[in-house]
Design a protein around this motif. Structure first.
Motif, PDB file in Angstrom:
ATOM      1  N   VAL B  64       0.872  -1.168   0.000  1.00 13.44           N
ATOM      2  CA  VAL B  64       0.000   0.000   0.000  1.00 13.44           C
ATOM      3  C   VAL B  64       0.911   1.219   0.000  1.00 13.44           C
ATOM      4  N   SER B  65       0.999   1.876  -1.139  1.00 16.52           N
ATOM      5  CA  SER B  65       1.944   2.976  -1.302  1.00 16.52           C
ATOM      6  C   SER B  65       1.664   4.090  -0.293  1.00 16.52           C
ATOM      7  N   GLY B  66       2.697   4.533   0.358  1.00 17.73           N
ATOM      8  CA  GLY B  66       2.572   5.620   1.333  1.00 17.73           C
ATOM      9  C   GLY B  66       2.438   5.131   2.760  1.00 17.73           C
ATOM     10  N   LEU B  67       2.120   3.857   2.931  1.00 17.36           N
ATOM     11  CA  LEU B  67       1.952   3.326   4.293  1.00 17.36           C
ATOM     12  C   LEU B  67       3.160   2.466   4.653  1.00 17.36           C
ATOM     13  N   SER B  68       4.297   3.095   4.781  1.00 17.53           N
ATOM     14  CA  SER B  68       5.531   2.415   5.166  1.00 17.53           C
ATOM     15  C   SER B  68       6.445   3.405   5.872  1.00 17.53           C
ATOM     16  N   PHE B  69       7.351   2.869   6.677  1.00 21.00           N
ATOM     17  CA  PHE B  69       8.355   3.717   7.318  1.00 21.00           C
ATOM     18  C   PHE B  69       9.605   2.896   7.580  1.00 21.00           C
ATOM     19  N   THR B  70      10.734   3.601   7.621  1.00 22.50           N
ATOM     20  CA  THR B  70      12.007   2.913   7.803  1.00 22.50           C
ATOM     21  C   THR B  70      12.343   2.804   9.288  1.00 22.50           C
ATOM     22  N   VAL B  71      13.040   1.726   9.600  1.00 22.74           N
ATOM     23  CA  VAL B  71      13.418   1.432  10.980  1.00 22.74           C
ATOM     24  C   VAL B  71      14.905   1.107  10.998  1.00 22.74           C
ATOM     25  N   GLY B  72      15.638   1.712  11.911  1.00 28.47           N
ATOM     26  CA  GLY B  72      17.063   1.435  12.030  1.00 28.47           C
ATOM     27  C   GLY B  72      17.333   0.204  12.872  1.00 28.47           C
ATOM     28  N   ALA B  73      18.558  -0.251  12.821  1.00 27.38           N
ATOM     29  CA  ALA B  73      18.949  -1.413  13.617  1.00 27.38           C
ATOM     30  C   ALA B  73      18.748  -1.137  15.099  1.00 27.38           C
ATOM     31  N   SER B  74      18.203  -2.117  15.791  1.00 25.13           N
ATOM     32  CA  SER B  74      18.029  -2.088  17.256  1.00 25.13           C
ATOM     33  C   SER B  74      17.065  -1.013  17.741  1.00 25.13           C
ATOM     34  N   GLU B  75      16.311  -0.402  16.855  1.00 23.18           N
ATOM     35  CA  GLU B  75      15.311   0.584  17.271  1.00 23.18           C
ATOM     36  C   GLU B  75      14.001  -0.111  17.672  1.00 23.18           C
ATOM     37  N   THR B  76      13.239   0.566  18.516  1.00 25.24           N
ATOM     38  CA  THR B  76      11.919   0.063  18.906  1.00 25.24           C
ATOM     39  C   THR B  76      10.867   1.086  18.503  1.00 25.24           C
ATOM     40  N   TRP B  77       9.843   0.625  17.823  1.00 24.40           N
ATOM     41  CA  TRP B  77       8.781   1.505  17.319  1.00 24.40           C
ATOM     42  C   TRP B  77       7.406   0.938  17.671  1.00 24.40           C
ATOM     43  N   THR B  78       6.480   1.834  17.985  1.00 25.24           N
ATOM     44  CA  THR B  78       5.066   1.474  17.988  1.00 25.24           C
ATOM     45  C   THR B  78       4.434   2.094  16.738  1.00 25.24           C
ATOM     46  N   PHE B  79       3.341   1.503  16.275  1.00 26.58           N
ATOM     47  CA  PHE B  79       2.760   1.995  15.017  1.00 26.58           C
ATOM     48  C   PHE B  79       1.262   1.713  14.986  1.00 26.58           C
ATOM     49  N   GLN B  80       0.564   2.552  14.232  1.00 26.42           N
ATOM     50  CA  GLN B  80      -0.872   2.388  14.012  1.00 26.42           C
ATOM     51  C   GLN B  80      -1.178   2.728  12.548  1.00 26.42           C
ATOM     52  N   PHE B  81      -1.751   1.793  11.843  1.00 29.36           N
ATOM     53  CA  PHE B  81      -2.191   2.029  10.467  1.00 29.36           C
ATOM     54  C   PHE B  81      -3.721   2.199  10.473  1.00 29.36           C
ATOM     55  N   HIS B  82      -4.192   3.324   9.969  1.00 31.13           N
ATOM     56  CA  HIS B  82      -5.622   3.614   9.905  1.00 31.13           C
ATOM     57  C   HIS B  82      -6.051   3.407   8.451  1.00 31.13           C
ATOM     58  N   VAL B  83      -6.790   2.349   8.201  1.00 27.74           N
ATOM     59  CA  VAL B  83      -7.032   1.891   6.834  1.00 27.74           C
ATOM     60  C   VAL B  83      -8.512   2.013   6.493  1.00 27.74           C
ATOM     61  N   TYR B  84      -8.809   2.809   5.464  1.00 30.03           N
ATOM     62  CA  TYR B  84     -10.156   2.912   4.904  1.00 30.03           C
ATOM     63  C   TYR B  84     -10.191   2.028   3.661  1.00 30.03           C
ATOM     64  N   MET B  85     -11.111   1.083   3.611  1.00 30.64           N
ATOM     65  CA  MET B  85     -11.079   0.133   2.502  1.00 30.64           C
ATOM     66  C   MET B  85     -12.472  -0.381   2.166  1.00 30.64           C
ATOM     67  N   ILE B  86     -12.543  -1.082   1.045  1.00 30.34           N
ATOM     68  CA  ILE B  86     -13.769  -1.740   0.624  1.00 30.34           C
ATOM     69  C   ILE B  86     -13.385  -3.011  -0.113  1.00 30.34           C
ATOM     70  N   SER B  87     -14.197  -4.061   0.050  1.00 29.37           N
ATOM     71  CA  SER B  87     -13.955  -5.299  -0.675  1.00 29.37           C
ATOM     72  C   SER B  87     -15.261  -6.058  -0.796  1.00 29.37           C
ATOM     73  N   ASN B  88     -15.444  -6.659  -1.940  1.00 27.83           N
ATOM     74  CA  ASN B  88     -16.666  -7.415  -2.204  1.00 27.83           C
ATOM     75  C   ASN B  88     -16.841  -8.529  -1.180  1.00 27.83           C
ATOM     76  N   VAL B  89     -18.084  -8.826  -0.851  1.00 30.48           N
ATOM     77  CA  VAL B  89     -18.354  -9.855   0.148  1.00 30.48           C
ATOM     78  C   VAL B  89     -17.781 -11.207  -0.272  1.00 30.48           C
ATOM     79  N   ALA B  90     -17.658 -11.436  -1.561  1.00 28.29           N
ATOM     80  CA  ALA B  90     -17.104 -12.712  -2.036  1.00 28.29           C
ATOM     81  C   ALA B  90     -15.579 -12.729  -2.010  1.00 28.29           C
ATOM     82  N   ALA B  91     -14.980 -11.580  -1.967  1.00 27.94           N
ATOM     83  CA  ALA B  91     -13.511 -11.495  -2.018  1.00 27.94           C
ATOM     84  C   ALA B  91     -12.896 -11.469  -0.621  1.00 27.94           C
ATOM     85  N   ASP B  92     -13.644 -10.922   0.343  1.00 33.11           N
ATOM     86  CA  ASP B  92     -13.068 -10.617   1.648  1.00 33.11           C
ATOM     87  C   ASP B  92     -11.768  -9.810   1.467  1.00 33.11           C
TER      88      ASP B  92
END
Lengths: 184, 184
Positions: B64-92
């Motif tokens: 998903v373009s734009g929803l990424s971030f870089t992490v350095g060695a031995s770093e600790t990160w918390t993260f939250q992705f807020h995703v607005y989406m749609i998908s057919n009931v047959a596709a899930d």
């Protein structure tokens, strides 16, 4: 651009290269963390409600004034509203987010304790999201939004009402809060 | 490192190495607030999707373009992705994260009222699919977690796909966003 530490020696000539490295580039590294208006990138702006907002027998949306937010021109903000609510079962609930003037774009979604009845998010600047409530206890709801400002600053209000007018108190409780972070 | 009140210069004053080193130390004091990539310590790093990500008739994860971030060695990160989406009931639909190689530990999960999660409400490895039973309506999901990175720097990337290949558009919408906080 990288950060370079230099220890100056007595009598050393300040060359253009050293001056640019130490006085310009190092400052610019720090500046990447600060917007031009002096606000820190990624810092949070908080607000909370100090009184209950009560709706009774009304499906007309009312502002939650203490959670009003200003999005500057051309700014982008990620905003989460953590709403603590008392919601009678028969009334259900709905919220709306209304900017004035309109933003370049707006998207927001809701995760209530109970299930939403239809859409869980919207990109419309003049609509509301509703959900079905159980009513047996106080409930939280997370409203998550992304605002992209247009040519002018915009005042953004979050609004609340019963979905079905019911003679019972529906409340957004004191202590509900908003967290806003400005994106690069 | 301590902050020393900047001197006020007077005409004709000689500026020596000690003055420059004090200036250096004050910059280092400020620099402690900003990592080299411009992220402010303790503040939120954010990004958003600037276009829709569409999957049609495919269960293969895509970035998903734009929803990424870089992490350095031995770093600790918390993260939250807020995703607005749609998908057919047959596709899930399904979401996952790709991570730097061999992280020390990772844990992530989803908050979603509807769509319901059918497989893996939480995960402890990159690439684990979190599967949603979608209803064909606009959906809103928050995927949150913590990463304690190992010796390899790399990228945390959100991925999306249909869970059952179906000839219809499954979409992560424009203005979905993420927030990440480096905590060590």
């Amino acid at each position: 651009m990288s950060w370079v530490v230099k220890t100056w020696q007595n009598g050393e000539t300040i060359t253009a290269n050293f001056a640019n490295q130490q006085f310009r580039d190092n400052l610019n590294v720090i500046k990447t963390g600060v917007f031009d208006d002096g606000k820190v990138v990624g810092a949070s702006a908080f607000a909370r409600t100090t009184t209950d907002l009560v709706k009774n027998n009304s499906a007309a949306l009312s502002d939650i004034p203490e959670l009003t937010f200003t999005c500057g021109a051309n700014e982008t903000w990620a905003v989460q509203y953590h709403l603590l609510m008392t919601l009678p079962a028969a009334a259900d609930a709905k919220i709306g987010i209304v900017p004035s003037p309109v933003l370049a774009s707006l998207a927001y979604g809701v995760i209530p304790y109970d299930k939403t009845s239809t859409a869980r998010f919207t990109a419309s600047q003049n609509t509301s999201l509703a959900w079905n409530t159980i009513g047996s206890f106080d409930e939280p709801a997370l409203v998550s939004a992304l605002f992209r400002g247009g040519l002018f600053a915009s005042t953004i209000v979050i609004r609340f009402a019963q979905l079905t007018a019911t003679v019972a108190d529906s409340k957004v409780l004191v202590g509900s809060f908003r967290i806003a972070k400005r994106l690069l | 490192m301590v902050w020393t009140a900047p001197a006020t210069r007077t005409p004709g004053e000689f500026v020596d190495d000690a003055d420059h080193n004090l200036y250096r130390d004050n910059l280092l004091f400020l620099k402690a607030l900003v990592f080299d990539d411009g992220t402010v310590a303790g503040a939120t790093k954010s990004g958003r999707t600037s276009s829709n990500t569409t999957v049609n008739n495919s269960t293969t994860f895509v970035n998903v373009s734009g929803l990424s971030f870089t992490v350095g060695a031995s770093e600790t990160w918390t993260f939250q992705f807020h995703v607005y989406m749609i998908s057919n009931v047959a596709a899930d639909a399904k979401l996952t994260l790709t991570l730097p190689t061999t992280p020390t530990a990772v844990r992530y999960g989803v908050a979603s009222n509807d769509p319901g999660v059918t497989t893996n409400k939480a995960a402890t490895a990159g690439g684990t699919a979190i599967v949603f039973s979608t209803q064909g309506n606009d959906e809103f999901v928050v995927l949150a977690g913590i990463l304690r990175n190992g010796a390899s720097s790399g990228t945390v990337q959100l991925q999306f796909a249909q869970n059952t290949a179906h000839v219809s558009n499954s979409i992560v919408y424009l203005d979905s966003y993420f927030e990440a906080q480096r905590i060590s």
